[in-house]
Design an enzyme around this catalytic site. Structure first.
Site, PDB file in Angstrom:
ATOM      1  N   GLU A 226       0.889  -1.176   0.000  1.00  0.00           N
ATOM      2  CA  GLU A 226       0.000   0.000   0.000  1.00  0.00           C
ATOM      3  C   GLU A 226       0.911   1.205   0.000  1.00  0.00           C
ATOM      4  O   GLU A 226       1.535   1.503   1.019  1.00  0.00           O
ATOM      5  CB  GLU A 226      -0.850   0.016   1.269  1.00  0.00           C
ATOM      6  CG  GLU A 226      -2.092  -0.813   1.198  1.00  0.00           C
ATOM      7  CD  GLU A 226      -3.236  -0.067   0.557  1.00  0.00           C
ATOM      8  OE1 GLU A 226      -2.980   0.860  -0.235  1.00  0.00           O
ATOM      9  OE2 GLU A 226      -4.381  -0.414   0.829  1.00  0.00           O
ATOM     10  N   CYS A 261      -2.489   9.196   2.924  1.00  0.00           N
ATOM     11  CA  CYS A 261      -2.192   8.707   1.567  1.00  0.00           C
ATOM     12  C   CYS A 261      -3.323   9.042   0.619  1.00  0.00           C
ATOM     13  O   CYS A 261      -3.104   9.352  -0.544  1.00  0.00           O
ATOM     14  CB  CYS A 261      -1.931   7.205   1.593  1.00  0.00           C
ATOM     15  SG  CYS A 261      -3.242   6.272   2.385  1.00  0.00           S
TER      16      CYS A 261
HETATM   17  P1  NAD Z   1       8.318   5.299   4.614  1.00  0.00           P
HETATM   18  O1  NAD Z   1       8.273   4.502   3.358  1.00  0.00           O
HETATM   19  O2  NAD Z   1       9.440   6.234   4.815  1.00  0.00           O
HETATM   20  O3  NAD Z   1       8.329   4.349   5.899  1.00  0.00           O
HETATM   21  C1  NAD Z   1       7.356   3.353   6.101  1.00  0.00           C
HETATM   22  C2  NAD Z   1       7.931   2.270   7.003  1.00  0.00           C
HETATM   23  O4  NAD Z   1       9.001   1.626   6.322  1.00  0.00           O
HETATM   24  C3  NAD Z   1       8.522   2.795   8.307  1.00  0.00           C
HETATM   25  O5  NAD Z   1       8.236   1.880   9.346  1.00  0.00           O
HETATM   26  C4  NAD Z   1      10.001   2.838   8.011  1.00  0.00           C
HETATM   27  O6  NAD Z   1      10.802   2.751   9.173  1.00  0.00           O
HETATM   28  C5  NAD Z   1      10.164   1.599   7.141  1.00  0.00           C
HETATM   29  N1  NAD Z   1      11.348   1.619   6.271  1.00  0.00           N
HETATM   30  C6  NAD Z   1      12.064   2.702   5.857  1.00  0.00           C
HETATM   31  N2  NAD Z   1      13.079   2.319   5.067  1.00  0.00           N
HETATM   32  C7  NAD Z   1      13.002   0.977   4.946  1.00  0.00           C
HETATM   33  C8  NAD Z   1      13.765  -0.003   4.248  1.00  0.00           C
HETATM   34  N3  NAD Z   1      14.825   0.328   3.514  1.00  0.00           N
HETATM   35  N4  NAD Z   1      13.385  -1.302   4.337  1.00  0.00           N
HETATM   36  C9  NAD Z   1      12.312  -1.662   5.061  1.00  0.00           C
HETATM   37  N5  NAD Z   1      11.555  -0.780   5.766  1.00  0.00           N
HETATM   38  C10 NAD Z   1      11.895   0.526   5.710  1.00  0.00           C
HETATM   39  O7  NAD Z   1       6.904   6.031   4.699  1.00  0.00           O
HETATM   40  P2  NAD Z   1       6.445   7.099   5.799  1.00  0.00           P
HETATM   41  O8  NAD Z   1       7.183   8.367   5.538  1.00  0.00           O
HETATM   42  O9  NAD Z   1       6.483   6.490   7.155  1.00  0.00           O
HETATM   43  O10 NAD Z   1       4.891   7.281   5.418  1.00  0.00           O
HETATM   44  C11 NAD Z   1       4.431   8.151   4.447  1.00  0.00           C
HETATM   45  C12 NAD Z   1       4.211   7.431   3.136  1.00  0.00           C
HETATM   46  O11 NAD Z   1       3.334   6.323   3.344  1.00  0.00           O
HETATM   47  C13 NAD Z   1       3.499   8.298   2.107  1.00  0.00           C
HETATM   48  O12 NAD Z   1       4.071   8.055   0.847  1.00  0.00           O
HETATM   49  C14 NAD Z   1       2.059   7.779   2.131  1.00  0.00           C
HETATM   50  O13 NAD Z   1       1.310   8.000   0.955  1.00  0.00           O
HETATM   51  C15 NAD Z   1       2.292   6.342   2.371  1.00  0.00           C
HETATM   52  N6  NAD Z   1       1.081   5.713   2.911  1.00  0.00           N
HETATM   53  C16 NAD Z   1       0.341   4.894   2.099  1.00  0.00           C
HETATM   54  C17 NAD Z   1      -0.840   4.349   2.579  1.00  0.00           C
HETATM   55  C18 NAD Z   1      -1.720   3.476   1.721  1.00  0.00           C
HETATM   56  O14 NAD Z   1      -2.635   2.866   2.266  1.00  0.00           O
HETATM   57  N7  NAD Z   1      -1.502   3.400   0.418  1.00  0.00           N
HETATM   58  C19 NAD Z   1      -1.254   4.627   3.878  1.00  0.00           C
HETATM   59  C20 NAD Z   1      -0.472   5.479   4.661  1.00  0.00           C
HETATM   60  C21 NAD Z   1       0.706   6.008   4.175  1.00  0.00           C
END
Ligand code: NAD
Length: 457
Positions: A226, A261
């Site tokens: 997602e 999102c």
């Molecule tokens: P992010 O991708 O930076 O982080 C998400 C998670 O991934 C965190 O727990 C982070 O610690 C972890 N992470 C970071 N680097 C990683 C790696 N290399 N390997 C594995 N895990 C890793 O996202 P964010 O800044 O926390 O959230 C915002 C983003 O999430 C926005 O793009 C938003 O649109 C998206 N989002 C999507 C949905 C959906 O349902 N489509 C819902 C909420 C948020």
């Protein structure tokens, strides 16, 4: 690692361990060992444990809500709703589980049963904007279907998810539900690589999703993605822009300070209605009270973290430097403490071009560009000109026209005269294009976390 309050950055709300690769491997081993017995429990047993866990969580709702606001920033009402929905999800899945788990018979030419069994250790990696609900939407169906789970909450906002886990884990055998904290590049990557992890449910940015897909490919894991979005709203010439409609639009732009999102992130409006829409949205934004989410008067909190704050304020600066009009609406609840938190006033951006960053990227903040169009086919093409395809909306007095345009909009779901969430927690239509990979259906995510195998008689 310190977790700080975005409404008062000097306040430390709590601390969490920075887990190493070895710590994560130990947790995966615990989940792997627990899978042997948990996977053999009955659906009825798992359903009854989930119902009890939901009851325990409900009794802690007020304290959980306060903790969530302190680490995340969103207003009390929004925070409480996220946790409420997490509890409802447990109740709904507990009720569905016995029927879902019954095998289905296909017997046109020979009796063939479609049977379901759990897959193994499932990793749930979630973002900071809705850390509890977006973890529960994955961990509850995974546990319900007999998998064991390792959750990695977002580094900026892990405390409320950890507290929820502390409350519900006693309802399950040791090793069924585990939480590991720390940097995504260490904890998340270890989970994505490890062969004992059979499925990975990720919610977060498209960029991180791509990295996890690469790592998960090594052991061909089942993936649930997602990802990010840049949702367009199309306001047609005949749109009804009464007070209710403008309130719904405002809420879809500014809920959680735009850190959603599925927030409206670009508005294409027929040129005959642009002035009216800007005036009405401007008035509506002016009623927003920006402040500490714990204060009952607050209708919009701060941004969650410094990096997001720098990104959003940088975008606003960039728009101003380019000579675009950026309104700054809303009211400051406590102007004297404004600089202590990550507050940004809600804004409308006028005059942007289709290639400007404010239109092309996911701003994830309380500002929205409004862009005029002349012909509907042109608006559709501009709305679809994005790597993302999460949600979209069409604002028009004609339902049949909304449906015609919905067929041409590249999005996982299209809303008519609204841009929101599905009230029914059973229903989910995740993003397409680079916004996601998975499809959920009537059974929420239950099907996703099980292997469905055939037994032919
Ligand atoms: P992010 O991708 O930076 O982080 C998400 C998670 O991934 C965190 O727990 C982070 O610690 C972890 N992470 C970071 N680097 C990683 C790696 N290399 N390997 C594995 N895990 C890793 O996202 P964010 O800044 O926390 O959230 C915002 C983003 O999430 C926005 O793009 C938003 O649109 C998206 N989002 C999507 C949905 C959906 O349902 N489509 C819902 C909420 C948020």
């Amino acid at each position: 690692m310190n977790v700080t309050n975005p409404a008062r950055c000097s306040e430390v709300v709590g601390q969490v361990p920075l887990c190493s690769e070895a710590d994560v491997e130990q947790v995966i081993e615990a989940a792997h060992a627990a899978f042997k017995t948990w996977s053999r429990t009955t659906a009825e047993d798992r359903a009854s444990r989930l119902s009890e866990a939901a009851r325990s969580l409900r009794s802690a709702l007020p304290e959980l809500t306060t903790l969530f606001v302190r680490e995340n920033g969103k207003p009390l009402r929004e925070a409480e709703r996220d946790i409420q929905r997490s509890i409802e999800l447990m109740e709904i899945i507990a009720a569905d589980l016995p029927e879902w788990s019954r095998p289905a018979l296909f017997d046109k030419h020979q009796p063939v049963w479609a049977r379901k069994r759990p897959r193994g250790v499932t990793a749930v990696i979630s973002p900071w904007n809705s850390p509890v609900l977006l973890s529960f939407k994955r961990l509850v169906p995974a546990i319900a279907t007999g998998n064991t789970v390792v959750v990695k909450p977002a580094s900026y906002c892990p405390l409320s998810m950890m507290e929820c886990a502390r409350i519900i884990t006693p309802h399950f055998p040791a090793g069924v539900l585990n939480v590991v904290t720390g940097h995504g590049s260490v904890v998340g990557e270890t989970l994505a690589k490890d062969e004992r992890v059979r499925a990975i449910a990720f919610t977060g940015s498209t960029e991180t999703g791509r990295r996890i897909l690469e790592l998960a490919a090594g052991s061909v894991k089942k993936v649930f993605m997602e990802l990010g979005g840049n949702d367009p709203a199309l306001v047609l010439a005949d749109a009804v822009l009464d007070e209710q409609a403008v309130n719904r639009m405002t809420n879809s732009i500014l809920r959680a300070s735009g850190q959603v999102c599925i927030a409206i992130k670009r508005i294409y409006v027929h040129e005959s209605r642009i002035q009216e829409l800007v005036e009405k949205l401007d008035r509506s934004f002016d009623r927003i009270v920006v402040g500490d989410g714990l204060m009952p008067e607050t209708t919009m909190g701060p941004l969650n973290n410094k990096s997001q704050f720098d990104f959003v304020t940088g975008l606003i600066e960039q728009c101003r430097r380019k000579g675009l009009t950026v309104t700054a609406g809303g009211q400051k609840l406590a102007p004297e403490t404004w600089d202590q938190g990550l507050f940004v006033l809600p804004s409308i951006v006028l005059g942007a071009g289709d290639q400007d960053d404010i239109v092309r990227c996911e701003q994830f903040g309380p500002l929205v560009p409004i862009l005029p169009f002349q012909e509907e086919h042109e608006a559709i093409a501009r709305a679809n000109d994005s790597e993302y395809g999460l949600r979209a909306s069409v604002w028009t007095a004609r339902t049949e026209r909304a449906l015609e345009l919905a067929d041409r909009l590249e999005a996982g779901a299209v809303f008519h005269n609204n841009h929101g969430i599905f009230q029914d927690l059973h229903i989910e239509f995740p993003g397409i294009k680079q916004s996601g990979l998975s499809r959920e259906s009537r059974w929420g995510a239950l099907d996703h976390y099980a292997d469905i195998y055939g037994f032919a008689g």
